[in-house]
Scaffold this active site. Structure first.
Site, PDB file in Angstrom:
ATOM      1  N   MET A   1       0.843  -1.192   0.000  1.00 47.21           N
ATOM      2  CA  MET A   1       0.000   0.000   0.000  1.00 47.21           C
ATOM      3  C   MET A   1       0.873   1.235   0.000  1.00 47.21           C
ATOM      4  O   MET A   1       1.889   1.276   0.695  1.00 47.21           O
ATOM      5  CB  MET A   1      -0.903  -0.006   1.238  1.00 47.21           C
ATOM      6  CG  MET A   1      -1.929   1.088   1.267  1.00 47.21           C
ATOM      7  SD  MET A   1      -3.123   0.989  -0.069  1.00 47.21           S
ATOM      8  CE  MET A   1      -4.240  -0.245   0.583  1.00 47.21           C
ATOM      9  N   CYS A   2       0.533   2.209  -0.771  1.00 49.21           N
ATOM     10  CA  CYS A   2       1.321   3.432  -0.911  1.00 49.21           C
ATOM     11  C   CYS A   2       0.758   4.527  -0.009  1.00 49.21           C
ATOM     12  O   CYS A   2      -0.204   4.332   0.724  1.00 49.21           O
ATOM     13  CB  CYS A   2       1.298   3.894  -2.368  1.00 49.21           C
ATOM     14  SG  CYS A   2       1.691   2.578  -3.545  1.00 49.21           S
ATOM     15  N   ARG A   3       1.362   5.671  -0.085  1.00 49.55           N
ATOM     16  CA  ARG A   3       0.860   6.885   0.556  1.00 49.55           C
ATOM     17  C   ARG A   3       0.837   7.975  -0.506  1.00 49.55           C
ATOM     18  O   ARG A   3       1.770   8.094  -1.313  1.00 49.55           O
ATOM     19  CB  ARG A   3       1.765   7.340   1.693  1.00 49.55           C
ATOM     20  CG  ARG A   3       2.005   6.335   2.815  1.00 49.55           C
ATOM     21  CD  ARG A   3       0.850   6.286   3.813  1.00 49.55           C
ATOM     22  NE  ARG A   3      -0.199   5.360   3.392  1.00 49.55           N
ATOM     23  CZ  ARG A   3      -1.332   5.139   4.078  1.00 49.55           C
ATOM     24  NH1 ARG A   3      -1.567   5.816   5.201  1.00 49.55           N
ATOM     25  NH2 ARG A   3      -2.213   4.287   3.648  1.00 49.55           N
ATOM     26  N   VAL A  88       4.405   8.105  -2.582  1.00 49.99           N
ATOM     27  CA  VAL A  88       5.524   7.195  -2.339  1.00 49.99           C
ATOM     28  C   VAL A  88       4.974   5.777  -2.470  1.00 49.99           C
ATOM     29  O   VAL A  88       3.879   5.476  -2.011  1.00 49.99           O
ATOM     30  CB  VAL A  88       6.165   7.414  -0.953  1.00 49.99           C
ATOM     31  CG1 VAL A  88       6.921   8.730  -0.917  1.00 49.99           C
ATOM     32  CG2 VAL A  88       5.125   7.367   0.168  1.00 49.99           C
ATOM     33  N   ASN A 115      -3.656   4.420  -4.410  1.00 51.09           N
ATOM     34  CA  ASN A 115      -3.173   3.873  -3.144  1.00 51.09           C
ATOM     35  C   ASN A 115      -3.990   2.615  -2.887  1.00 51.09           C
ATOM     36  O   ASN A 115      -5.156   2.697  -2.512  1.00 51.09           O
ATOM     37  CB  ASN A 115      -3.366   4.916  -2.035  1.00 51.09           C
ATOM     38  CG  ASN A 115      -3.137   4.356  -0.648  1.00 51.09           C
ATOM     39  OD1 ASN A 115      -2.526   3.307  -0.486  1.00 51.09           O
ATOM     40  ND2 ASN A 115      -3.639   5.053   0.357  1.00 51.09           N
TER      41      ASN A 115
END
Length: 263
Positions: A1-3, A88, A115
């Site tokens: 999982m991204c931010r 990110v 995300n």
């Protein structure tokens, strides 16, 4: 999982929202506070921003972690903008796409980030390839689920759908094809922010004179941050936020949107 994070408001340096805050996206790359899936966001990063007088955003993307890029630290200090979208990328399986797999994805005036994750990729979304043209498929920026979801959204935008409708319909379509998908999407064209929550966290902060920030998690402890409920479409301007419940696959209607008051 991204931010990921988007900002819309008075002109400020990129670093005012990405690096300077105590829990900004820079720090979230190794120490996120609210991340539910994954631990380190070190498989690439990117930021897109709009310069005065130019509707097409610039992008800076790299395959490595944001903390290792000294050039970005300089850019974030001096480049100023009224709108940005940055992300990110969570550490994941290795691939050949490098920085092409890092958000934001772009086309024309749009910047986009995903995300989340699509279980069973790519097989689970194979039935949806028929909704895209051969040109769309051959133009994918990367061979990952986020790039494919972006292609689905972009096809709807090019067909004339409003940004909120394009995100909402894509989320429903992908969620039906791949149950359990996490689909927090983030989109801007420089004058608004549109986002969805579907399986992970999303917050926003809006205040006259300070603009609006929409992010996976708050980057400081300002009491103006509000959490967005899961299964929600968010549409934000510099001063207002509208929240609309998203329909589950199979539902025929949804409650009317609710406009959040100015704070």
């Amino acid at each position: 999982m991204c931010r990921h994070l988007a900002y819309l408001g008075p002109e400020e340096p990129l670093g005012a929202h990405l690096v300077r805050p105590p829990h900004g996206l820079y720090r979230q790359s190794w120490a996120p506070r609210f991340q539910q899936h994954g631990t380190v966001n070190a498989d690439g990063f990117g930021v897109g921003w709009y310069a005065s007088g130019d509707p097409v955003p610039a992008r800076y993307r790299r395959a490595g972690p944001i903390w290792a890029d000294l050039s970005f630290a300089d850019l974030a200090r001096v480049v100023r903008t009224t709108c940005l979208l940055a992300a990110v990328r969570d550490a994941t399986l290795s691939g050949a796409d490098a920085e092409a797999a890092a958000a934001p994805f772009a086309s024309g005036a749009w910047l986009f980030s995903h995300n989340g994750a699509v279980p069973g990729w790519p097989g689970s979304l194979a039935p949806l390839t028929g909704t895209l043209s051969a040109t769309d498929l051959l133009s994918l920026e990367a061979r990952n689920d986020s790039a494919f979801v972006w292609a689905l959204v972009l096809a709807r935008l090019r067909a004339g759908d409003a940004e909120g409708q394009a995100l909402a319909d894509t989320v429903r379509e992908v969620a039906e094809a791949a149950p359990g998908a996490r689909l927090n999407l983030l989109l801007t064209s420089g004058d608004s922010i549109t986002a969805t929550t579907w399986g992970d966290t999303l917050w926003y902060r809006t205040e006259p004179g300070r603009g609006t920030v929409v992010a996976s998690e708050p980057y400081d402890d300002d009491p103006l941050w509000h959490e967005v409920p899961d299964r929600t479409l968010l549409v934000a301007s510099r001063t207002d936020v509208t929240l609309t419940p998203l329909k589950e696959p199979g539902e025929n209607s949804a409650p009317a949107p609710s406009k959040e008051p100015r704070t």
